[in-house]
Design an enzyme around this catalytic site. Structure first.
Site, short mmCIF file in Angstrom:
data_model
loop_
_atom_site.label_atom_id
_atom_site.label_comp_id
_atom_site.label_asym_id
_atom_site.label_seq_id
_atom_site.Cartn_x
_atom_site.Cartn_y
_atom_site.Cartn_z
N GLY A 41 0.82 -1.21 0.00
CA GLY A 41 0.00 0.00 0.00
C GLY A 41 0.86 1.25 0.00
N HIS A 47 4.07 2.04 -8.22
CA HIS A 47 3.09 0.96 -8.14
C HIS A 47 2.10 1.04 -9.31
CE1 HIS A 47 4.05 1.46 -3.71
NE2 HIS A 47 4.31 0.18 -3.89
N ARG A 197 8.45 5.18 1.40
CA ARG A 197 9.16 5.75 2.56
C ARG A 197 9.67 7.17 2.30
NH1 ARG A 197 10.74 0.06 3.56
NH2 ARG A 197 9.85 -0.50 5.58
#
Ligand code: PAF
Length: 292
Positions: A41, A47, A197
């Site tokens: 996620g 992604h 991150r």
């Protein structure tokens, strides 16, 4: 004539094993190919590019969103890892996912769970040496997800180079009939590799973090210009990162791209792998180096 662009239908969300199996079974019965994008996620453009690639190559696209506790060390960011559920589901739908598997920890690891997968030799070097147990957690959850989704193809980013190699090796050795597809790292315009991150970085830390991609560019240019001294290139890789204040270098190495084994001389396909801490955030990046 103007064409109306239809919004994508929201994906089916499956939270239990029964639900995910039921939603895949119909595709399987009629021989549709299944593409799978496993994620934790906090989805970003990297992604999205994996989901879109799966969309372009497969009939049914499944995305999993699961922040996997077994791949986090005790002092790592499992608790604070971002979990923007509604936004992630919208991103999946917009990118063309048909099904999102969104299990809880209890679904993946019921009380008493005790089966783990380990890829010896690849699990305990580089990222594995710094994050003990990390790749055991990755290999275990990906094996479980592969056995649940039974996809034809699964898509991973090259950004996590060691991870994709480990998953590729594990899939081959366990005879799992899912093809592992590695897709290029997506970068922001400043060169920073996209990562969930990166959201932890302050603007100053982000600026400092650019030293990873700059160091990789430097050695790629040197190799292109004919430099073949691996130790010299490795030294430059580390020095370039360490020259930035507030950066603590974990490693900067040039290794065999197929095995990650150390090199004393150049081979046709190498990979430069870097990892460093900026404040409390760890960043990793890599660059494949091919001899012309
Ligand atoms: O790369 C990730 O997001 C994770 O390591 C993965 C492959 C989804 C396993 O939890």
């Amino acid at each position: 004539m103007t064409q109306r662009i239809q919004p994508s239908p929201p994906p089916v969300v499956a939270e239990t094993l029964a639900e995910i199996r039921a939603s895949i079974v119909d595709s399987r019965k009629v021989g549709k190919s299944i593409g799978f994008v496993p994620t934790m996620g906090a989805l970003h453009a990297g992604h999205v590019s994996l989901i879109e690639r799966a969309r372009s190559e497969c009939d049914t696209v499944v995305v999993s969103i699961f922040v996997n506790p077994t791949q986090f060390g005790p002092n790592e960011d499992f608790q604070r890892y971002p979990r923007p559920r509604e936004l992630d589901l919208k991103i999946c739908g917009d990118a063309g996912a048909d099904i999102v598997f969104y299990p809880s920890v209890d679904v993946m690891y019921p009380v008493g769970y005790r089966t783990f997968v380990e890829v010896q030799g690849l699990s305990d070097i580089l990222e594995g040496a710094i994050r003990p147990g990390h790749f055991r957690g990755v290999a275990t959850v990906v094996t479980k997800l592969f056995m649940i989704v039974l996809a034809d193809r699964a898509y991973f980013g090259q950004k996590d180079y060691q991870q994709q190699l480990l998953i590729r090796t594990m899939t081959t050795e366990l005879n799992i009939p899912t093809a592992v597809v590695t897709c290029p790292t997506l970068r922001d315009p400043d060169g920073m590799a996209m990562s969930s991150r990166n959201a932890y970085l302050s603007p100053e830390e982000r600026q400092r973090g650019l030293c990873l991609s700059k160091a990789l560019n430097l050695v790629a240019n040197q190799v292109e210009a004919g430099e073949r001294d691996i130790l010299k290139l490795q030294r430059q890789l580390c020095e370039q990162m360490a020259a930035t204040t507030g950066i603590s270098v974990d490693y900067g190495v040039i290794v065999d791209a197929r095995t990650l084994s150390e090199l004393t001389e150049a081979v046709p396909e190498m990979v430069a792998l870097v990892a460093a801490r900026v404040g409390t955030t760890r960043l990793i990046d890599n660059r494949v180096l091919r001899l012309a």
